[in-house]
Design a protein around this motif. Sequence first.
Motif, mmCIF file in Angstrom:
data_model
loop_
_atom_site.group_PDB
_atom_site.id
_atom_site.type_symbol
_atom_site.label_atom_id
_atom_site.label_comp_id
_atom_site.label_asym_id
_atom_site.label_seq_id
_atom_site.Cartn_x
_atom_site.Cartn_y
_atom_site.Cartn_z
ATOM 1 N N PHE A 569 0.607 -1.625 -0.125
ATOM 2 C CA PHE A 569 0.015 0.000 -0.010
ATOM 3 C C PHE A 569 0.867 1.206 -0.162
ATOM 4 N N LEU A 570 2.169 1.219 0.597
ATOM 5 C CA LEU A 570 2.698 2.027 0.871
ATOM 6 C C LEU A 570 3.491 2.511 -0.332
ATOM 7 N N CYS A 571 3.948 1.494 -1.288
ATOM 8 C CA CYS A 571 4.511 1.727 -2.261
ATOM 9 C C CYS A 571 3.715 2.509 -3.492
ATOM 10 N N ARG A 572 2.247 1.928 -3.529
ATOM 11 C CA ARG A 572 1.430 2.655 -4.362
ATOM 12 C C ARG A 572 0.774 4.123 -3.951
ATOM 13 N N THR A 573 1.131 4.454 -2.763
ATOM 14 C CA THR A 573 0.162 5.497 -2.817
ATOM 15 C C THR A 573 1.661 6.825 -2.609
ATOM 16 N N PHE A 574 2.837 6.051 -2.726
ATOM 17 C CA PHE A 574 4.081 7.108 -2.672
ATOM 18 C C PHE A 574 4.552 7.408 -3.754
ATOM 19 N N CYS A 575 4.498 5.941 -4.782
ATOM 20 C CA CYS A 575 5.856 6.053 -6.059
ATOM 21 C C CYS A 575 5.004 5.979 -7.259
ATOM 22 N N LEU A 576 5.605 6.548 -8.018
ATOM 23 C CA LEU A 576 5.144 6.928 -9.691
ATOM 24 C C LEU A 576 5.995 5.345 -10.472
ATOM 25 N N PRO A 577 4.764 4.686 -10.915
ATOM 26 C CA PRO A 577 4.902 3.549 -11.979
ATOM 27 C C PRO A 577 6.372 4.041 -12.539
ATOM 28 N N ASP A 578 7.065 2.212 -13.130
ATOM 29 C CA ASP A 578 8.025 2.626 -13.873
ATOM 30 C C ASP A 578 8.124 3.082 -14.382
ATOM 31 N N LEU A 579 9.164 3.294 -15.311
ATOM 32 C CA LEU A 579 9.289 4.084 -16.311
ATOM 33 C C LEU A 579 8.732 3.353 -17.811
ATOM 34 N N GLU A 580 9.500 2.030 -17.707
ATOM 35 C CA GLU A 580 9.576 1.240 -19.036
ATOM 36 C C GLU A 580 8.153 0.830 -18.572
ATOM 37 N N VAL A 581 7.392 1.086 -19.799
ATOM 38 C CA VAL A 581 5.949 0.054 -20.626
ATOM 39 C C VAL A 581 5.860 -0.840 -21.514
ATOM 40 N N ASP A 582 5.437 -2.077 -21.691
ATOM 41 C CA ASP A 582 5.367 -3.281 -22.388
ATOM 42 C C ASP A 582 4.390 -2.010 -23.426
ATOM 43 N N PRO A 583 5.267 -2.589 -25.228
ATOM 44 C CA PRO A 583 4.213 -1.593 -26.168
ATOM 45 C C PRO A 583 2.896 -2.037 -26.232
ATOM 46 N N ARG A 584 2.961 -3.282 -26.073
ATOM 47 C CA ARG A 584 1.811 -3.992 -26.015
ATOM 48 C C ARG A 584 0.355 -3.785 -25.182
ATOM 49 N N GLU A 585 0.951 -2.856 -23.822
ATOM 50 C CA GLU A 585 0.059 -2.395 -22.797
ATOM 51 C C GLU A 585 0.307 -1.710 -22.434
ATOM 52 N N GLU A 586 0.128 -0.662 -24.192
ATOM 53 C CA GLU A 586 0.844 1.187 -23.960
ATOM 54 C C GLU A 586 -0.962 1.377 -23.827
ATOM 55 N N GLU A 587 -2.441 0.573 -23.938
ATOM 56 C CA GLU A 587 -3.579 0.753 -24.536
ATOM 57 C C GLU A 587 -4.621 1.506 -22.858
ATOM 58 N N LYS A 588 -3.416 0.055 -21.682
ATOM 59 C CA LYS A 588 -3.735 0.128 -20.937
ATOM 60 C C LYS A 588 -3.289 0.397 -19.748
ATOM 61 N N VAL A 589 -2.573 1.444 -20.322
ATOM 62 C CA VAL A 589 -2.435 2.073 -18.635
ATOM 63 C C VAL A 589 -3.100 3.237 -18.067
ATOM 64 N N ALA A 590 -2.883 2.630 -16.691
ATOM 65 C CA ALA A 590 -3.999 3.165 -15.512
ATOM 66 C C ALA A 590 -3.809 4.645 -15.922
ATOM 67 N N SER A 591 -5.146 5.496 -15.486
ATOM 68 C CA SER A 591 -4.664 7.207 -15.467
ATOM 69 C C SER A 591 -4.372 7.485 -14.455
ATOM 70 N N SER A 592 -4.628 6.734 -13.491
ATOM 71 C CA SER A 592 -3.840 6.978 -12.105
ATOM 72 C C SER A 592 -2.778 6.827 -12.231
ATOM 73 N N GLU A 593 -2.214 6.373 -12.758
ATOM 74 C CA GLU A 593 -0.515 6.155 -12.530
ATOM 75 C C GLU A 593 -0.111 7.695 -13.868
ATOM 76 N N GLU A 594 -0.948 8.033 -14.704
ATOM 77 C CA GLU A 594 -0.849 9.159 -15.360
ATOM 78 C C GLU A 594 -0.671 10.048 -14.856
ATOM 79 N N GLY A 595 -1.696 10.445 -13.920
ATOM 80 C CA GLY A 595 -2.180 11.545 -13.264
ATOM 81 C C GLY A 595 -3.372 11.417 -12.423
ATOM 82 N N ALA A 596 -3.985 12.683 -12.212
ATOM 83 C CA ALA A 596 -5.301 12.560 -11.133
ATOM 84 C C ALA A 596 -6.550 12.284 -12.191
#
Length: 626
Positions: A569-596
Amino acid sequence: MKAGSCWAPAAGVPCTPAYPVHKDPPWGLSALFALQHLLVQSSLLFVYHGLLLQYVPVDRPTRNHLLATSLFSSGISTSLQTTLGSRLPLVQAPSFELLIPAVILSRQLLLAPTNGGNDTEGPLACPEPPCWHQLLQEVSGATLTAGMLQVLFAISGVCGLVVQRSGPMVLASTLSIIGLSSYREAALASSAHWGAALLLVVLVALLSQNLRCCFLPLWTWNRPKGCLLQTFFPAFRMLSVLLSVSCLWIGCFILRWSYAAVDRTDTYNASSITDAHVPLDLNLTSSRLLAAENSTQAVPWLWVPYPGELGWPLLSTRSVAAGVVMAISSSINSLGCYVLCTRVLRAPSLPRQACNRGVCMEAVGNIVSGTLGSISGAASSIPNACSVGITQVGSRHSVMVGALMCILLGVSPRAVELLSTIPIAVHGGVLCVTYGLAVGVGISFFQYADIGSGRNIFIVGFTMFMALLVPRWLTSAPDYLSTGSGSLDLLLLSLLMSPVLLGAVFSFFLDNTVSGTLEERGLLPELSLWTPDSDNDSVQARKRETLRVYGLSRTLRRWLCLSRLNDTFLCRTFCLPDLEVDPREEEKVASSEEGAILLEKPPSVETEPVIGLYLSDAKGDIQSEC
């Protein structure tokens, strides 16, 4: 281009921020930018202390020690904010949201009601040192309580959740009230000499707006090649606040010296512009000022703040009640400051993790302030964030240098007296310029919502009117709210006399409960105008830019979010997602990880990080600026 010409250095080159968050200016310029932040920060510091201590007969050494302690703790909090917090170039300083509960607490302890209990401007009920020592300890206890509560707010993730549910109507109303509610403090400081305050406003406007595209050469020294022309930069715009304050500071010093040379016996009857030796003059009587300065103790050159020297924080029911309000109002002010800074810098979407980290580091700063005996906590400074918008200098490196300056000044009370020679009217002019920009930034959010809608008209009108009406009425009739319990009265008065808290609660509640379409609320995804400058892969570019602005260093990310702790829980609360993104999952990137995300969208609508909707199109708006 010729040196000093007032047009862009090349065709098609816009007047964009020369130093964004992640760019480090040369050390010489960085020191000037840090000094500029320090001057703006000192305006809040001196006005805060002047209003809080105006009825307390504190001697000169204690007053300087309190100022030095506040600078020291603000420097520590600023360094934590820029390295572990939101990572935005935000200076930490006392805020007026922290001042309201502290003033109410001090009046309960020190002021005796007169005129039948309807006038709070009575004489001191306890002018002896033991009484005001207790006041300082209780205010420190309230600051400590606020810090501990803010830790809970940050760890629970409630700050990020609040930002997620805050649409343009909430942001516009809250930021506008933050600026408008500070008119009284700015007017009190400016009233020392309106001519000086207005002259500062004119100078800042002239340098930052009319001469914003006047470029001057920047020379650097290289040992093999000698003096080299590195680049051209808009010096007048980037140093507009520093140049304006310095000119008035020097001018007032010359006037005071000239007046003293003519008649040294009538110094205290001089114009307020020459009363630079009285840094906390907010229309107080001369007798109180003389009593406050009458001390035979010498102010030391070197003095390191340590816990317990000015008294340990006192946790009474009154201080806890004031601390609760401090924590809530200060957190709201800081979240609004994050949004404001992101907008004026045209930065990427504000992640919820950055909000949580920022409030957590402010909580640590408040705990440090309370432990050291400071009477002013540390919150994100709205004037400093607005000065970033005026100068377009958002370098994180400069803010770190400014934090170091604060720490060095904080260990020398005698050096703090140098800042105290700035006339109070100059501080008032700085507050007028910066808080005026905060109002403008708040109003700019209305363009993303349907302001002609009856729903939005009601929300805006009711929120702003009631947020300013209720505190104004209670200021004139503080004894009307009486429950028989001093602590409960303090809690209710502090809650109801905070315009920012009332405005944020009213706008947030109404915007999320009154039904309205996505277009009315300004939540359509096509209004998200921020795009990467040059990258065809928008998802990767957004994540890369977001991590560059808000992300922690790789070493800290590895230490805080180990592989086996990534799902905690603490890591999800304070740490941003990692920079590397699988190209197959680009369309599934959660908006909460990009911005509010401000509101859940129907499945048929492609969602975007809607908090980016208030970020101006960097390719459309900027090109026409110059």
